[in-house]
Structures are given as structure tokens and as C-alpha cells.
Design a protein around this motif. Structure first.
Motif, PDB file in Angstrom:
ATOM      1  N   GLY A  62       0.817  -1.215   0.000  1.00  0.00           N
ATOM      2  CA  GLY A  62       0.000   0.000   0.000  1.00  0.00           C
ATOM      3  C   GLY A  62       0.845   1.257   0.000  1.00  0.00           C
ATOM      4  O   GLY A  62       0.540   2.226  -0.702  1.00  0.00           O
ATOM      5  N   ASP A  63       1.928   1.243   0.767  1.00  0.00           N
ATOM      6  CA  ASP A  63       2.812   2.401   0.818  1.00  0.00           C
ATOM      7  C   ASP A  63       3.486   2.627  -0.537  1.00  0.00           C
ATOM      8  O   ASP A  63       3.606   3.770  -0.999  1.00  0.00           O
ATOM      9  N   ALA A  64       3.905   1.563  -1.185  1.00  0.00           N
ATOM     10  CA  ALA A  64       4.553   1.707  -2.491  1.00  0.00           C
ATOM     11  C   ALA A  64       3.568   2.246  -3.532  1.00  0.00           C
ATOM     12  O   ALA A  64       3.924   3.115  -4.339  1.00  0.00           O
ATOM     13  N   PHE A  65       2.336   1.750  -3.508  1.00  0.00           N
ATOM     14  CA  PHE A  65       1.326   2.302  -4.424  1.00  0.00           C
ATOM     15  C   PHE A  65       1.088   3.789  -4.120  1.00  0.00           C
ATOM     16  O   PHE A  65       0.894   4.589  -5.034  1.00  0.00           O
ATOM     17  N   PHE A  66       1.130   4.151  -2.847  1.00  0.00           N
ATOM     18  CA  PHE A  66       0.988   5.568  -2.471  1.00  0.00           C
ATOM     19  C   PHE A  66       2.115   6.384  -3.103  1.00  0.00           C
ATOM     20  O   PHE A  66       1.875   7.457  -3.659  1.00  0.00           O
ATOM     21  N   GLN A  67       3.333   5.884  -3.016  1.00  0.00           N
ATOM     22  CA  GLN A  67       4.486   6.586  -3.592  1.00  0.00           C
ATOM     23  C   GLN A  67       4.337   6.757  -5.098  1.00  0.00           C
ATOM     24  O   GLN A  67       4.842   7.729  -5.668  1.00  0.00           O
ATOM     25  N   LEU A  68       3.631   5.824  -5.733  1.00  0.00           N
ATOM     26  CA  LEU A  68       3.400   5.895  -7.179  1.00  0.00           C
ATOM     27  C   LEU A  68       2.207   6.781  -7.537  1.00  0.00           C
ATOM     28  O   LEU A  68       1.917   6.978  -8.718  1.00  0.00           O
ATOM     29  N   GLY A  69       1.501   7.272  -6.517  1.00  0.00           N
ATOM     30  CA  GLY A  69       0.324   8.100  -6.775  1.00  0.00           C
ATOM     31  C   GLY A  69      -0.908   7.295  -7.140  1.00  0.00           C
ATOM     32  O   GLY A  69      -1.890   7.854  -7.625  1.00  0.00           O
ATOM     33  N   GLN A  70      -0.868   5.999  -6.899  1.00  0.00           N
ATOM     34  CA  GLN A  70      -2.004   5.126  -7.194  1.00  0.00           C
ATOM     35  C   GLN A  70      -2.798   4.914  -5.900  1.00  0.00           C
ATOM     36  O   GLN A  70      -2.725   3.880  -5.253  1.00  0.00           O
ATOM     37  N   TYR A  71      -3.573   5.948  -5.549  1.00  0.00           N
ATOM     38  CA  TYR A  71      -4.181   6.012  -4.234  1.00  0.00           C
ATOM     39  C   TYR A  71      -5.289   4.977  -4.013  1.00  0.00           C
ATOM     40  O   TYR A  71      -5.455   4.485  -2.900  1.00  0.00           O
TER      41      TYR A  71
ATOM     42  N   CYS B  94      -4.653   8.694   1.714  1.00  0.00           N
ATOM     43  CA  CYS B  94      -5.302   8.222   0.474  1.00  0.00           C
ATOM     44  C   CYS B  94      -6.734   8.731   0.389  1.00  0.00           C
ATOM     45  O   CYS B  94      -7.163   9.214  -0.667  1.00  0.00           O
ATOM     46  N   GLN B  95      -7.455   8.617   1.489  1.00  0.00           N
ATOM     47  CA  GLN B  95      -8.846   9.067   1.487  1.00  0.00           C
ATOM     48  C   GLN B  95      -8.936  10.565   1.191  1.00  0.00           C
ATOM     49  O   GLN B  95      -9.816  10.997   0.443  1.00  0.00           O
ATOM     50  N   THR B  96      -8.022  11.344   1.751  1.00  0.00           N
ATOM     51  CA  THR B  96      -7.993  12.784   1.479  1.00  0.00           C
ATOM     52  C   THR B  96      -7.759  13.021  -0.015  1.00  0.00           C
ATOM     53  O   THR B  96      -8.485  13.794  -0.660  1.00  0.00           O
ATOM     54  N   LEU B  97      -6.763  12.375  -0.557  1.00  0.00           N
ATOM     55  CA  LEU B  97      -6.389  12.586  -1.953  1.00  0.00           C
ATOM     56  C   LEU B  97      -7.445  12.067  -2.927  1.00  0.00           C
ATOM     57  O   LEU B  97      -7.524  12.524  -4.064  1.00  0.00           O
ATOM     58  N   LEU B  98      -8.275  11.125  -2.462  1.00  0.00           N
ATOM     59  CA  LEU B  98      -9.368  10.600  -3.284  1.00  0.00           C
ATOM     60  C   LEU B  98     -10.679  11.361  -3.060  1.00  0.00           C
ATOM     61  O   LEU B  98     -11.687  11.052  -3.685  1.00  0.00           O
ATOM     62  N   GLY B  99     -10.656  12.341  -2.142  1.00  0.00           N
ATOM     63  CA  GLY B  99     -11.835  13.154  -1.905  1.00  0.00           C
ATOM     64  C   GLY B  99     -12.802  12.605  -0.871  1.00  0.00           C
ATOM     65  O   GLY B  99     -13.923  13.102  -0.752  1.00  0.00           O
ATOM     66  N   PHE B 100     -12.391  11.613  -0.116  1.00  0.00           N
ATOM     67  CA  PHE B 100     -13.236  11.039   0.934  1.00  0.00           C
ATOM     68  C   PHE B 100     -12.907  11.711   2.264  1.00  0.00           C
ATOM     69  O   PHE B 100     -12.324  11.108   3.160  1.00  0.00           O
ATOM     70  N   ASP B 101     -13.280  12.973   2.383  1.00  0.00           N
ATOM     71  CA  ASP B 101     -12.824  13.791   3.505  1.00  0.00           C
ATOM     72  C   ASP B 101     -13.321  13.304   4.866  1.00  0.00           C
ATOM     73  O   ASP B 101     -12.552  13.317   5.829  1.00  0.00           O
ATOM     74  N   ASP B 102     -14.582  12.905   4.972  1.00  0.00           N
ATOM     75  CA  ASP B 102     -15.088  12.448   6.271  1.00  0.00           C
ATOM     76  C   ASP B 102     -14.362  11.194   6.735  1.00  0.00           C
ATOM     77  O   ASP B 102     -13.967  11.086   7.897  1.00  0.00           O
ATOM     78  N   GLU B 103     -14.180  10.253   5.819  1.00  0.00           N
ATOM     79  CA  GLU B 103     -13.461   9.025   6.150  1.00  0.00           C
ATOM     80  C   GLU B 103     -12.012   9.333   6.503  1.00  0.00           C
ATOM     81  O   GLU B 103     -11.433   8.719   7.397  1.00  0.00           O
ATOM     82  N   ALA B 104     -11.426  10.300   5.794  1.00  0.00           N
ATOM     83  CA  ALA B 104     -10.034  10.678   6.046  1.00  0.00           C
ATOM     84  C   ALA B 104      -9.862  11.207   7.460  1.00  0.00           C
ATOM     85  O   ALA B 104      -8.902  10.845   8.149  1.00  0.00           O
TER      86      ALA B 104
END
Length: 144
Positions: free
Chosen positions: A59-68, A97-107
Motif C-alpha cells: 500500500g505504501d509503495a502504491f501511495f508513492q506511485l500516486g495510485q491512491y 489516500c482518502q484525502t487525496l481521493l476526496g473522501f474527507d469524512d473518512e479521512a
């Protein structure tokens, strides 16, 4: 319960190779190694401690790739492994990830869980951590 020696050795080797690739910013290669290691775990995979850190690493590596979305999927898998729910880094990265995907409440919920587990320590290790701490401060969930 311990993994059979041969499986443990293979997982350890693949994990070390993945770590080395990650350290070189070769994130796709790291994901490949860690995925191979994860696939060696007997079923149910989530019952093994290695599933937690392997899924979190992927998950961290996908985050580094911007694949949230892929990052979030793997990090949620990590939560299901032993001690996953008690890992502040996993909750922090999920919140990002949730923030960057627009899921603010979950974030907010995920970031607050990270904060409740470890204070601001996990936030302080990340150059962008203050941005995510501010999200909690604005909501008056933590003190300034």
C-alpha cells in the motif's frame, strides 16, 4: 503458529529484495517482490503477521506511485492482519489516500485513529504531516 521454515525463508528473502527496491525508489519492483511474498502465505493469509506488514508495504509503495485507490485497497487489507488496527502508520496512510481521493469524512476518521494511537509522531515523520494534522485541528479534534 509459525510458518514452515522454507516458506519463512522465501518470504524473508523476497521482503528484503522488496525493501532494497523500495529504497531505490523502484516501487513497482518492490510491489512485485512483496506480492510474491504475500502469495506464499498459507490461507487464510490475513491470519499471518507477515500479511499485515506486506500489505502495508504494498500500500505504501502504491501511495508513492500516486495510485491512491490501489494503495487504499492494500492498506485496508493490512488492517485485517494481526495488529493492523493498532498500527498508526496504516491509519495515517489510509487517511492520506482518502484525502487525496476526496473522501474527507473518512479521512478525518482515519487520521484521528492514527493520532489516537501514536500522537503526532507518525505525522512528524512525513514532510506533509503538518497538512494532515491541520485537518484534525480545523475540526477541533486535537489541540493546536
Amino acid at each position: 503458529m509459525n510458518l514452515p521454515d522454507k516458506i519463512y525463508e522465501s518470504i524473508t528473502l523476497l521482503s528484503e529484495e522488496g525493501n532494497a527496491l523500495y529504497d531505490e525508489s523502484a516501487f513497482e519492483g518492490a510491489i512485485s517482490k512483496w506480492s510474491q511474498a504475500l502469495n506464499l502465505l498459507p490461507t487464510p493469509q490475513a491470519s499471518w503477521e507477515a500479511s499485515t506488514w506486506l500489505s502495508a508495504s504494498i500500500g505504501d509503495a502504491f501511495f508513492q506511485l500516486g495510485q491512491y485507490s490501489k494503495s487504499l485497497e492494500n492498506l485496508k487489507d493490512a488492517l485485517n492482519g494481526p495488529d493492523g488496527l493498532d498500527n498508526s502508520f496504516i491509519h495515517y496512510r489510509i487517511g492520506q489516500c482518502q484525502t487525496l481521493l476526496g473522501f474527507d469524512d473518512e479521512a478525518i476518521t482515519s487520521l484521528l485513529k492514527a493520532y489516537m494511537l501514536d500522537g503526532d509522531a507518525v505525522f512528524k515523520t512525513d514532510p506533509d504531516g503538518e497538512v494532515y494534522l491541520q485537518k484534525l485541528k480545523v475540526q477541533h479534534l486535537i489541540d493546536d
